[in-house]
Write a protein that holds these residues in place. Structure first.
Motif, PDB file in Angstrom:
ATOM      1  N   VAL A 114       0.835  -1.202   0.000  1.00 41.71           N
ATOM      2  CA  VAL A 114       0.000   0.000   0.000  1.00 41.71           C
ATOM      3  C   VAL A 114       0.870   1.253   0.000  1.00 41.71           C
ATOM      4  N   ARG A 115       1.940   1.238   0.780  1.00 38.51           N
ATOM      5  CA  ARG A 115       2.853   2.386   0.797  1.00 38.51           C
ATOM      6  C   ARG A 115       3.468   2.608  -0.582  1.00 38.51           C
ATOM      7  N   SER A 116       3.838   1.535  -1.253  1.00 37.64           N
ATOM      8  CA  SER A 116       4.418   1.643  -2.587  1.00 37.64           C
ATOM      9  C   SER A 116       3.414   2.254  -3.564  1.00 37.64           C
ATOM     10  N   LEU A 117       2.164   1.811  -3.493  1.00 39.20           N
ATOM     11  CA  LEU A 117       1.125   2.361  -4.358  1.00 39.20           C
ATOM     12  C   LEU A 117       0.911   3.846  -4.097  1.00 39.20           C
ATOM     13  N   ALA A 118       0.866   4.226  -2.828  1.00 37.15           N
ATOM     14  CA  ALA A 118       0.636   5.623  -2.468  1.00 37.15           C
ATOM     15  C   ALA A 118       1.768   6.521  -2.948  1.00 37.15           C
ATOM     16  N   ALA A 119       2.971   5.960  -3.034  1.00 37.49           N
ATOM     17  CA  ALA A 119       4.136   6.731  -3.473  1.00 37.49           C
ATOM     18  C   ALA A 119       4.271   6.771  -4.988  1.00 37.49           C
ATOM     19  N   GLY A 120       3.338   6.127  -5.692  1.00 38.60           N
ATOM     20  CA  GLY A 120       3.395   6.119  -7.147  1.00 38.60           C
ATOM     21  C   GLY A 120       4.034   4.888  -7.732  1.00 38.60           C
ATOM     22  N   GLY A 121       4.321   3.893  -6.880  1.00 39.57           N
ATOM     23  CA  GLY A 121       4.922   2.658  -7.369  1.00 39.57           C
ATOM     24  C   GLY A 121       3.883   1.708  -7.933  1.00 39.57           C
ATOM     25  N   ILE A 122       4.341   0.548  -8.368  1.00 38.51           N
ATOM     26  CA  ILE A 122       3.466  -0.477  -8.924  1.00 38.51           C
ATOM     27  C   ILE A 122       3.660  -1.764  -8.140  1.00 38.51           C
ATOM     28  N   VAL A 123       2.624  -2.583  -8.100  1.00 40.53           N
ATOM     29  CA  VAL A 123       2.721  -3.876  -7.425  1.00 40.53           C
ATOM     30  C   VAL A 123       2.036  -4.934  -8.280  1.00 40.53           C
ATOM     31  N   LEU A 124       2.620  -6.104  -8.285  1.00 41.83           N
ATOM     32  CA  LEU A 124       2.054  -7.211  -9.055  1.00 41.83           C
ATOM     33  C   LEU A 124       2.397  -8.509  -8.350  1.00 41.83           C
ATOM     34  N   SER A 125       1.392  -9.231  -7.891  1.00 41.91           N
ATOM     35  CA  SER A 125       1.639 -10.505  -7.227  1.00 41.91           C
ATOM     36  C   SER A 125       2.358 -11.456  -8.170  1.00 41.91           C
ATOM     37  N   PRO A 126       3.398 -12.154  -7.685  1.00 47.02           N
ATOM     38  CA  PRO A 126       4.150 -13.066  -8.550  1.00 47.02           C
ATOM     39  C   PRO A 126       3.284 -14.143  -9.175  1.00 47.02           C
ATOM     40  N   SER A 127       2.174 -14.495  -8.532  1.00 44.49           N
ATOM     41  CA  SER A 127       1.349 -15.591  -9.051  1.00 44.49           C
ATOM     42  C   SER A 127       0.441 -15.178 -10.195  1.00 44.49           C
ATOM     43  N   ILE A 128       0.404 -13.854 -10.516  1.00 37.49           N
ATOM     44  CA  ILE A 128      -0.392 -13.455 -11.674  1.00 37.49           C
ATOM     45  C   ILE A 128       0.174 -14.147 -12.910  1.00 37.49           C
ATOM     46  N   SER A 129      -0.682 -14.848 -13.607  1.00 36.67           N
ATOM     47  CA  SER A 129      -0.248 -15.728 -14.684  1.00 36.67           C
ATOM     48  C   SER A 129       0.496 -15.003 -15.802  1.00 36.67           C
ATOM     49  N   ALA A 196       0.143   3.687 -21.419  1.00 35.57           N
ATOM     50  CA  ALA A 196      -0.431   4.811 -20.682  1.00 35.57           C
ATOM     51  C   ALA A 196      -0.044   4.832 -19.213  1.00 35.57           C
ATOM     52  N   THR A 197       0.396   3.712 -18.658  1.00 39.62           N
ATOM     53  CA  THR A 197       0.681   3.659 -17.225  1.00 39.62           C
ATOM     54  C   THR A 197       2.047   3.040 -16.946  1.00 39.62           C
ATOM     55  N   ARG A 198       2.519   3.255 -15.731  1.00 40.75           N
ATOM     56  CA  ARG A 198       3.801   2.703 -15.311  1.00 40.75           C
ATOM     57  C   ARG A 198       3.759   1.177 -15.280  1.00 40.75           C
ATOM     58  N   LEU A 199       2.638   0.616 -14.857  1.00 40.96           N
ATOM     59  CA  LEU A 199       2.522  -0.841 -14.810  1.00 40.96           C
ATOM     60  C   LEU A 199       2.580  -1.441 -16.205  1.00 40.96           C
TER      61      LEU A 199
END
Length: 219
Positions: A114-129, A196-199
């Protein structure tokens, strides 16, 4: 304080996430919702981050995501899903989600994400196919590599830090550049990669083999 809204149609998930996040001294849960509320109600507490269930019995999480992203200054939205191969992930990527988390994410990691998201970062669970990522990107490894090759060396350095989940301020500190300069580099990266996005940029990078993991999830 980082303000968080949780949207999920399962009361157990809402209460569990609230309990975990409220235990962190710098996080405040400003509302929990089951999806039946309007987008205005969800963002009424002015959250910095919204954790949004992608599949709900009431209103679609994808519709809520679209409405949030249409706002002048939208909060960061991380999509929650039970299934790593959820077929709605591609659309959520296109609609500007800043991250994807499976609901069984390690509770100890959740505040950091959540802190990473609030700071403008991206998150992706490793299990996402990987097949879901491939399906979104469309182009093959070679096409992705050509896009990466069009970047300058400095832009590749910025992209590598972006994939690690760092905010513009953190990237600037690492590379000894101003936040304004990092913003200019990120804008150039998005333009050259046609995203369009960082992710989305991070996924092109991963597809090209420049990076192999999204460490914001692991740290």
């Amino acid at each position: 304080m980082i303000r968080v809204a949780i949207v999920d149609d399962e009361a157990l998930v809402r209460s569990g996430f609230r309990l975990i996040l409220s235990a962190a001294p710098d996080l405040e849960v400003v509302g929990t919702f089951d999806g039946s509320e309007t987008t205005d109600a969800i963002v009424g507490g002015k959250p910095d981050v919204v954790l949004l269930d992608i599949r709900m019995r009431g209103r679609s999480g994808l519709d809520i995501l679209h409405d949030i992203r249409e706002m002048p200054t939208p909060p960061a939205v991380a999509v929650l899903t039970t299934f790593a191969s959820d077929d709605h992930i591609a659309r959520a990527l296109g609609d500007g989600a800043a991250g994807f988390l499976v609901k069984d994410t390690d509770p100890e990691q959740l505040p950091t994400l959540v802190r990473s998201l609030a700071a403008g970062g991206i998150v992706l669970s490793p299990s996402i196919s990987r097949t879901v990522i491939d399906g979104y990107l469309g182009a093959g490894d070679r096409a992705a590599s050509r896009l990466i090759e069009a970047l300058t060396e400095r832009e590749r350095q910025v992209l590598a830090r972006l994939v690690a989940g760092e905010s513009n301020r953190e990237i600037g500190s690492t590379l000894h550049l101003s936040v304004g300069t990092i913003k200019d580099h990120v804008s150039a990266i998005l333009r050259k990669l046609g995203v369009a996005t960082r992710l989305q940029a991070a996924l092109v990078s991963e597809r090209a083999g420049l990076t192999t993991s999204f460490s914001a999830v692991d740290r």
